[in-house]
Design a protein around this motif. Structure first.
Motif, PDB file in Angstrom:
ATOM      1  N   HIS A  92      -1.286  30.653  29.563  1.00 32.35           N
ATOM      2  CA  HIS A  92      -2.129  30.054  30.602  1.00 32.35           C
ATOM      3  C   HIS A  92      -2.983  28.932  29.999  1.00 32.35           C
ATOM      4  O   HIS A  92      -3.041  27.823  30.537  1.00 32.35           O
ATOM      5  CB  HIS A  92      -3.018  31.139  31.227  1.00 32.35           C
ATOM      6  N   ASP A  95      -0.483  26.070  28.763  1.00 32.59           N
ATOM      7  CA  ASP A  95       0.268  25.368  29.812  1.00 32.59           C
ATOM      8  C   ASP A  95      -0.626  24.677  30.828  1.00 32.59           C
ATOM      9  O   ASP A  95      -0.311  23.570  31.287  1.00 32.59           O
ATOM     10  CB  ASP A  95       1.192  26.340  30.553  1.00 32.59           C
ATOM     11  N   ASP A  96      -1.727  25.330  31.201  1.00 32.03           N
ATOM     12  CA  ASP A  96      -2.509  24.848  32.332  1.00 32.03           C
ATOM     13  C   ASP A  96      -3.807  24.142  31.952  1.00 32.03           C
ATOM     14  O   ASP A  96      -4.462  23.567  32.822  1.00 32.03           O
ATOM     15  CB  ASP A  96      -2.832  26.016  33.271  1.00 32.03           C
ATOM     16  N   LEU A  97      -4.181  24.200  30.682  1.00 41.69           N
ATOM     17  CA  LEU A  97      -5.376  23.476  30.237  1.00 41.69           C
ATOM     18  C   LEU A  97      -5.020  22.475  29.137  1.00 41.69           C
ATOM     19  O   LEU A  97      -5.193  21.273  29.298  1.00 41.69           O
ATOM     20  CB  LEU A  97      -6.450  24.451  29.741  1.00 41.69           C
ATOM     21  N   ILE A 100      -2.645  19.504  29.929  1.00 41.18           N
ATOM     22  CA  ILE A 100      -3.221  18.455  30.782  1.00 41.18           C
ATOM     23  C   ILE A 100      -4.021  17.463  29.940  1.00 41.18           C
ATOM     24  O   ILE A 100      -3.882  16.242  30.083  1.00 41.18           O
ATOM     25  CB  ILE A 100      -4.102  19.086  31.877  1.00 41.18           C
ATOM     26  N   GLU A 127      -6.758  18.195  38.150  1.00 41.85           N
ATOM     27  CA  GLU A 127      -5.939  19.383  37.880  1.00 41.85           C
ATOM     28  C   GLU A 127      -6.614  20.293  36.862  1.00 41.85           C
ATOM     29  O   GLU A 127      -6.569  21.521  36.974  1.00 41.85           O
ATOM     30  CB  GLU A 127      -4.560  18.956  37.380  1.00 41.85           C
ATOM     31  N   TRP A 128      -7.241  19.708  35.843  1.00 39.96           N
ATOM     32  CA  TRP A 128      -7.986  20.472  34.851  1.00 39.96           C
ATOM     33  C   TRP A 128      -9.065  21.326  35.510  1.00 39.96           C
ATOM     34  O   TRP A 128      -9.182  22.514  35.225  1.00 39.96           O
ATOM     35  CB  TRP A 128      -8.599  19.519  33.831  1.00 39.96           C
ATOM     36  N   ARG A 130      -9.342  22.387  38.562  1.00 35.63           N
ATOM     37  CA  ARG A 130      -8.743  23.465  39.356  1.00 35.63           C
ATOM     38  C   ARG A 130      -8.263  24.606  38.467  1.00 35.63           C
ATOM     39  O   ARG A 130      -8.515  25.789  38.743  1.00 35.63           O
ATOM     40  CB  ARG A 130      -7.564  22.907  40.168  1.00 35.63           C
ATOM     41  N   ASN A 131      -7.589  24.260  37.372  1.00 32.86           N
ATOM     42  CA  ASN A 131      -7.039  25.287  36.488  1.00 32.86           C
ATOM     43  C   ASN A 131      -8.125  26.006  35.704  1.00 32.86           C
ATOM     44  O   ASN A 131      -7.970  27.185  35.358  1.00 32.86           O
ATOM     45  CB  ASN A 131      -6.026  24.665  35.533  1.00 32.86           C
ATOM     46  N   LYS A 133     -10.974  26.867  36.846  1.00 33.20           N
ATOM     47  CA  LYS A 133     -11.500  27.912  37.733  1.00 33.20           C
ATOM     48  C   LYS A 133     -10.638  29.170  37.656  1.00 33.20           C
ATOM     49  O   LYS A 133     -11.153  30.292  37.724  1.00 33.20           O
ATOM     50  CB  LYS A 133     -11.550  27.399  39.168  1.00 33.20           C
ATOM     51  N   ALA A 134      -9.339  28.974  37.503  1.00 29.58           N
ATOM     52  CA  ALA A 134      -8.430  30.123  37.388  1.00 29.58           C
ATOM     53  C   ALA A 134      -8.677  30.876  36.090  1.00 29.58           C
ATOM     54  O   ALA A 134      -8.619  32.112  36.052  1.00 29.58           O
ATOM     55  CB  ALA A 134      -6.983  29.661  37.471  1.00 29.58           C
ATOM     56  N   VAL A 135      -8.960  30.151  35.011  1.00 30.15           N
ATOM     57  CA  VAL A 135      -9.280  30.806  33.743  1.00 30.15           C
ATOM     58  C   VAL A 135     -10.587  31.579  33.870  1.00 30.15           C
ATOM     59  O   VAL A 135     -10.694  32.724  33.409  1.00 30.15           O
ATOM     60  CB  VAL A 135      -9.360  29.776  32.597  1.00 30.15           C
TER      61      VAL A 135
END
Length: 200
Positions: A92, A95-97, A100, A127-128, A130-131, A133-135
């Motif tokens: 996570h 890939d998602d932080l 980017i 996008e950063w 948003r991602n 917040k998921a972390v």
């Protein structure tokens, strides 16, 4: 004793920090990306490289996982549900932080000018955010997975530090406080001193 091939101000820091957390001795060999010395061990010429008894291990996340498994620290045991969750958090973060910021960085000054895409960084920042917040939603505290520090903590802290220097927003009081605590760790401070010595 381990040997770390790398330089300051890149992912080599993760490996140095991990070795400091584990209390393992190491030597550092300064080298630049894509140099002949690095390509001898890494087909892509990327840093860092860890040498263990003459065997080269590449990719910082792979190196951290190897060291954690070998020494039985900063990780859940392989084959457990806890390890599956740990690996999911590792991917996570990567890939998602990290990806980017890396793409935005490449298009800012690394790629040849004719290969850069104007305006990409603004989209990347959206996008950063948003991602991130998921972390934060997955954060258990005081460490990412709860009471025990693990591999994804080193990755996340490094990426948050990178974000700060790249002027990517960290709109999370929880993660800002977490990052500050992690930077205050003695092993982190020793790794930072090692970095400063390399940069001098």
């Amino acid at each position: 004793m381990y040997t770390v091939i790398g330089s300051a101000q890149n992912r080599t820091f993760r490996v140095i920090w991990m070795l400091e957390e584990l209390g393992q001795a190491y030597d550092r060999i300064p080298a630049k990306q894509h140099s002949a010395e690095v390509r001898e061990h890494s087909p892509l010429g990327k840093l860092p490289v860890l040498l263990d008894n003459g065997e080269a291990i590449t990719d910082s996340a792979a190196i951290l996982t190897y060291l954690a498994d070998k020494h039985g620290k900063l990780t859940a045991p392989a084959g457990t549900i806890a390890r599956a969750h740990q690996d999911a958090l590792t991917f996570h973060v990567l890939d998602d932080l990290e990806s980017i910021i890396w793409v935005a960085t490449r298009h800012s000054f690394i790629l040849p000018e004719e290969q850069r895409v104007d305006g990409l960084k603004q989209s990347a920042k959206w996008e950063w955010a948003r991602n991130l917040k998921a972390v934060e939603a997955r954060f258990k505290g005081p460490f990412l997975m709860g009471d025990e520090m693990s591999v994804p903590d080193i990755l996340l802290t490094h990426v948050l530090n990178w974000a700060y220097s790249a002027k990517f927003p960290i709109e999370s009081e929880v993660l800002l406080a977490y990052s500050k605590r992690m930077r205050g760790r003695e092993a982190f401070q020793r790794a930072a001193a090692s970095e400063q010595a390399q940069a001098a």
